[in-house]
Design a protein around this motif. Structure first.
Motif, PDB file in Angstrom:
ATOM      1  N   LEU A   1      19.477  25.213  48.500  1.00 26.70           N
ATOM      2  CA  LEU A   1      20.231  26.451  48.745  1.00 26.70           C
ATOM      3  C   LEU A   1      21.028  26.870  47.516  1.00 26.70           C
ATOM      4  CD1 LEU A   1      21.486  25.759  52.391  1.00 26.70           C
ATOM      5  CD2 LEU A   1      19.570  27.193  51.662  1.00 26.70           C
ATOM      6  N   PHE A   2      21.540  25.879  46.774  1.00 26.16           N
ATOM      7  CA  PHE A   2      22.319  26.184  45.572  1.00 26.16           C
ATOM      8  C   PHE A   2      21.483  26.962  44.563  1.00 26.16           C
ATOM      9  CE2 PHE A   2      23.699  24.902  41.255  1.00 26.16           C
ATOM     10  CZ  PHE A   2      24.989  25.398  41.283  1.00 26.16           C
ATOM     11  N   TYR A   3      20.236  26.523  44.363  1.00 23.99           N
ATOM     12  CA  TYR A   3      19.372  27.206  43.398  1.00 23.99           C
ATOM     13  C   TYR A   3      18.665  28.420  43.994  1.00 23.99           C
ATOM     14  CZ  TYR A   3      20.027  23.519  39.967  1.00 23.99           C
ATOM     15  OH  TYR A   3      20.585  22.661  39.042  1.00 23.99           O
ATOM     16  N   ASP A   4      18.497  28.428  45.316  1.00 20.26           N
ATOM     17  CA  ASP A   4      17.800  29.545  45.953  1.00 20.26           C
ATOM     18  C   ASP A   4      18.714  30.728  46.237  1.00 20.26           C
ATOM     19  OD1 ASP A   4      15.215  30.404  46.971  1.00 20.26           O
ATOM     20  OD2 ASP A   4      16.169  30.434  48.948  1.00 20.26           O
ATOM     21  N   LEU A   5      20.022  30.482  46.345  1.00 20.27           N
ATOM     22  CA  LEU A   5      20.963  31.547  46.697  1.00 20.27           C
ATOM     23  C   LEU A   5      22.024  31.806  45.633  1.00 20.27           C
ATOM     24  CD1 LEU A   5      21.591  30.572  50.449  1.00 20.27           C
ATOM     25  CD2 LEU A   5      19.944  32.232  49.554  1.00 20.27           C
ATOM     26  N   GLY A   6      22.187  30.890  44.685  1.00 22.97           N
ATOM     27  CA  GLY A   6      23.244  31.028  43.687  1.00 22.97           C
ATOM     28  C   GLY A   6      23.071  32.262  42.811  1.00 22.97           C
ATOM     29  N   ASP A   7      24.155  33.032  42.635  1.00 20.66           N
ATOM     30  CA  ASP A   7      24.095  34.263  41.831  1.00 20.66           C
ATOM     31  C   ASP A   7      23.714  33.969  40.385  1.00 20.66           C
ATOM     32  OD1 ASP A   7      24.825  35.659  44.052  1.00 20.66           O
ATOM     33  OD2 ASP A   7      26.939  35.889  43.503  1.00 20.66           O
ATOM     34  N   GLN A   8      24.188  32.826  39.851  1.00 24.33           N
ATOM     35  CA  GLN A   8      23.922  32.512  38.446  1.00 24.33           C
ATOM     36  C   GLN A   8      22.451  32.263  38.160  1.00 24.33           C
ATOM     37  OE1 GLN A   8      25.247  30.631  40.756  1.00 24.33           O
ATOM     38  NE2 GLN A   8      25.614  28.510  40.091  1.00 24.33           N
ATOM     39  N   PHE A   9      21.646  32.060  39.235  1.00 22.56           N
ATOM     40  CA  PHE A   9      20.211  31.808  39.054  1.00 22.56           C
ATOM     41  C   PHE A   9      19.360  33.005  39.476  1.00 22.56           C
ATOM     42  CE2 PHE A   9      22.084  27.560  39.628  1.00 22.56           C
ATOM     43  CZ  PHE A   9      21.650  26.979  38.455  1.00 22.56           C
ATOM     44  N   PHE A  10      19.982  34.176  39.644  1.00 20.52           N
ATOM     45  CA  PHE A  10      19.212  35.341  40.097  1.00 20.52           C
ATOM     46  C   PHE A  10      18.088  35.678  39.122  1.00 20.52           C
ATOM     47  CE2 PHE A  10      18.337  39.890  39.945  1.00 20.52           C
ATOM     48  CZ  PHE A  10      17.974  40.136  41.256  1.00 20.52           C
ATOM     49  N   TYR A  11      18.437  35.774  37.833  1.00 21.85           N
ATOM     50  CA  TYR A  11      17.418  36.125  36.841  1.00 21.85           C
ATOM     51  C   TYR A  11      16.404  34.987  36.665  1.00 21.85           C
ATOM     52  CZ  TYR A  11      19.919  40.357  35.403  1.00 21.85           C
ATOM     53  OH  TYR A  11      20.501  41.600  35.374  1.00 21.85           O
ATOM     54  N   THR A  12      16.847  33.742  36.772  1.00 23.91           N
ATOM     55  CA  THR A  12      15.916  32.605  36.669  1.00 23.91           C
ATOM     56  C   THR A  12      14.933  32.632  37.833  1.00 23.91           C
ATOM     57  OG1 THR A  12      17.772  31.340  35.751  1.00 23.91           O
ATOM     58  CG2 THR A  12      15.774  30.125  36.281  1.00 23.91           C
ATOM     59  N   ARG A  13      15.442  32.941  39.025  1.00 23.25           N
ATOM     60  CA  ARG A  13      14.555  33.045  40.200  1.00 23.25           C
ATOM     61  C   ARG A  13      13.576  34.201  40.052  1.00 23.25           C
ATOM     62  NH1 ARG A  13      19.303  32.044  43.048  1.00 23.25           N
ATOM     63  NH2 ARG A  13      19.514  34.271  43.550  1.00 23.25           N
ATOM     64  N   HIS A  14      14.018  35.263  39.353  1.00 26.98           N
ATOM     65  CA  HIS A  14      13.108  36.393  39.166  1.00 26.98           C
ATOM     66  C   HIS A  14      11.881  35.973  38.357  1.00 26.98           C
ATOM     67  CE1 HIS A  14      12.134  40.685  39.120  1.00 26.98           C
ATOM     68  NE2 HIS A  14      11.695  40.487  37.867  1.00 26.98           N
ATOM     69  N   LEU A  15      12.067  35.058  37.424  1.00 26.10           N
ATOM     70  CA  LEU A  15      10.934  34.560  36.641  1.00 26.10           C
ATOM     71  C   LEU A  15      10.119  33.512  37.392  1.00 26.10           C
ATOM     72  CD1 LEU A  15      12.405  34.077  33.038  1.00 26.10           C
ATOM     73  CD2 LEU A  15      11.235  36.057  33.978  1.00 26.10           C
ATOM     74  N   LEU A  16      10.800  32.645  38.152  1.00 26.18           N
ATOM     75  CA  LEU A  16      10.142  31.453  38.710  1.00 26.18           C
ATOM     76  C   LEU A  16       9.912  31.504  40.214  1.00 26.18           C
ATOM     77  CD1 LEU A  16      12.104  28.706  36.735  1.00 26.18           C
ATOM     78  CD2 LEU A  16       9.962  29.826  36.116  1.00 26.18           C
ATOM     79  N   GLY A  17      10.620  32.361  40.921  1.00 30.52           N
ATOM     80  CA  GLY A  17      10.475  32.401  42.366  1.00 30.52           C
ATOM     81  C   GLY A  17      11.043  31.158  43.030  1.00 30.52           C
TER      82      GLY A  17
END
Length: 504
Positions: free
Chosen positions: A31-47
């Motif tokens: 949840l920390f990596y799936d919902l954390g604001d600081q990882f928004f752009y990282t999630r955009h690249l990696l899903g």
């Protein structure tokens, strides 16, 4: 159910706590990596592969902290001694150290597989983003460079490369490959068929754990997974993600800054690594101490009895030692239960010819190293008024030590002797001593009718707590554990059977 709780309740509780911690760590970091604001752009690249890579990493950190502790035998012996004032149920947990070690190892293998698969997907998506395969935002994020005013997010800095370039040219990638290969070799060589038939293969490959932990310490230093940093003025991704052309041009959208997380794995494993290093140092010191022969006897059925003397050596009944014969192998150590009693001025082991190493040892008893003694379940035998001792094959050896110690304690009127009775079944009445142990107390050769044996013990001891001790194969252990549960009375005033098994 009451009987099951008596014999397995605490073990099950410990496993539930361990599983709960694993589940909590997985869910929390997912949840920390799936919902954390600081990882928004990282999630955009990696899903979602970002969270699927990081959550298993947290579980791996926890279990890599635990994996060495069950094999710190001197530490376990120390804990066992400090728990003598506590209940026998608590001390019994230490006898399941190898089972717990294997369970933790399987968890590490599973989480490593998930972690590796997720990161392979991450590498592919990093590369695609760098090639401009996806949307405009992914391309813009991948094109960020390290300058005085900007920092990168995508670790793939070159467009014309294959994805494996990142795997073999970065700290995280290279150490990841080394760790994974070491783990595969350790796990596969630990299979029972290999361990029993090719013990040397198991022994040597298991020492790849040194490579595994060395790689683990440096694995996070690459800081591949990066997160958005706080800037002044702040970069609001909800407002700026659709205004790429305005990044760095308007106050509301400064160029986003990124940085890798601080490596944490070393903080999880450094403590157990230091403990294990002290463990091996203590073993080495004891290995260097001189061992002398008092007596060497060749018993029937190719059983070698060694009576040894070592300065400062102290033992308890049922304990075991590791023996090393440099003439055979400098690195191989094999466990053997001691058959002598603590009251004797020597310690002895009985070694049956059961493989290449024991065959060579029987032929070469010229030099030997000893590491131990280490605690086992049989140390608790005198905590019971009635003890039921079951030895299969060469597994009679710990009980030879126990029976000798009972005789010495009885002769010296030792107040520590609480045991009123120890069941064995006598056979071979025409012989003065047992063929294997040399004791006047005979050993039962053959498979008993367990229901009959347990019923007789319960009938003779209607209000006693009976300690059932086994040194033998796992299949027999499962049978005896069920019998202990079956013949234990729910009424606390009636007979209770507590199962204890030797583990090396």
């Amino acid at each position: 159910m009451g009987n099951w709780v008596i014999n397995n309740g605490l073990s099950s509780f410990i496993l539930v706590v361990w599983m709960a911690i694993n589940i909590f760590l997985f869910v929390w970091f997912y949840l920390f990596y799936d919902l954390g604001d600081q990882f928004f752009y990282t999630r955009h690249l990696l899903g979602s592969a970002l969270a699927w890579a990081r959550a298993p990493a947290a579980v791996l950190n926890f279990n890599c902290l635990l994996i060495l502790l069950p094999v710190c035998r001197n530490l376990l012996s120390l804990i066992r001694g400090s728990l003598m004032c506590c209940g026998r149920t608590m001390r019994k947990q230490l006898d399941k150290n190898l089972s717990f070690h294997k369970l933790v190892a399987y968890t590490i293998a599973l989480m490593t597989a998930v972690h590796v698969i997720a990161h392979l997907l991450n590498v592919e998506w990093y590369n695609n983003s760098r090639q401009g395969v996806y949307d405009e935002l992914s391309t813009a994020l991948s094109n960020l460079e390290d300058t005085e005013t900007t920092t990168y997010l995508n670790p793939i800095r070159i467009t014309d490369i294959i994805p494996s370039y990142l795997v073999f040219t970065t700290i995280a990638g290279l150490t990841g490959v080394i760790i994974t290969l070491a783990l595969i070799l350790i796990i596969t060589s630990s299979m029972e068929v290999i361990r029993r038939s090719y013990f040397e293969v198991f022994w040597y490959t298991h020492h790849l754990f040194i490579v595994f932990f060395a790689g683990l310490v440096f694995h996070g230093a690459g800081r591949i997974v990066r997160s958005q940093q706080t800037t002044d003025p702040p970069h609001n991704y909800t407002f700026c993600k659709d205004r790429i052309e305005d990044w760095g041009r308007i106050p509301e959208c400064p160029v986003p800054q990124f940085a890798g997380g601080f490596p944490q794995t070393w903080m999880w494993v450094i403590g157990p690594m230091v403990l294990y290093l002290c463990e091996r140092l203590l073993r080495f010191i004891r290995y260097m101490q001189r061992v002398t022969y008092r007596k060497i006897v060749m018993r029937p059925s190719k059983v070698l009895e060694l009576q040894l003397v070592k300065s400062g050596f102290k033992m308890e009944v049922g304990q075991y030692v590791f023996l090393n014969c440099p003439a055979i192998s400098q690195l191989e150590w094999h466990p053997f239960t001691m058959t002598s009693a603590p009251e004797e001025d020597f310690f002895s082991v009985h070694i049956r010819s059961a493989g290449d190493w024991t065959e060579k040892l029987i032929n070469i008893v010229q030099q030997m190293g000893v590491d131990g003694p280490f605690g086992t379940a049989s140390e608790d035998v005198f905590a019971y008024e009635v003890s039921m001792l079951v030895g299969a094959g060469i597994g009679v050896t710990p009980f030879a030590s126990i029976l000798k110690s009972i005789w010495y304690k009885f002769k010296d009127s030792n107040p520590k002797l609480r045991t009123r009775k120890a069941d064995h079944v006598k056979v071979r009445f025409d012989e003065d001593t047992d063929a294997v142990t040399g004791l006047k107390q005979k050993t039962n050769y053959g498979r008993p009718i367990w229901d009959k044996e347990f019923e007789e013990v319960r009938k003779e001891n209607p209000t006693s707590v009976v300690g059932t001790f086994l040194c033998g194969p796992l299949a027999l252990a499962k049978v005896l554990e069920k019998k202990c549960a079956k013949y234990s009375d729910v009424d606390p005033r009636r007979t209770k059977f507590y199962f204890n098994k030797e583990n090396f």
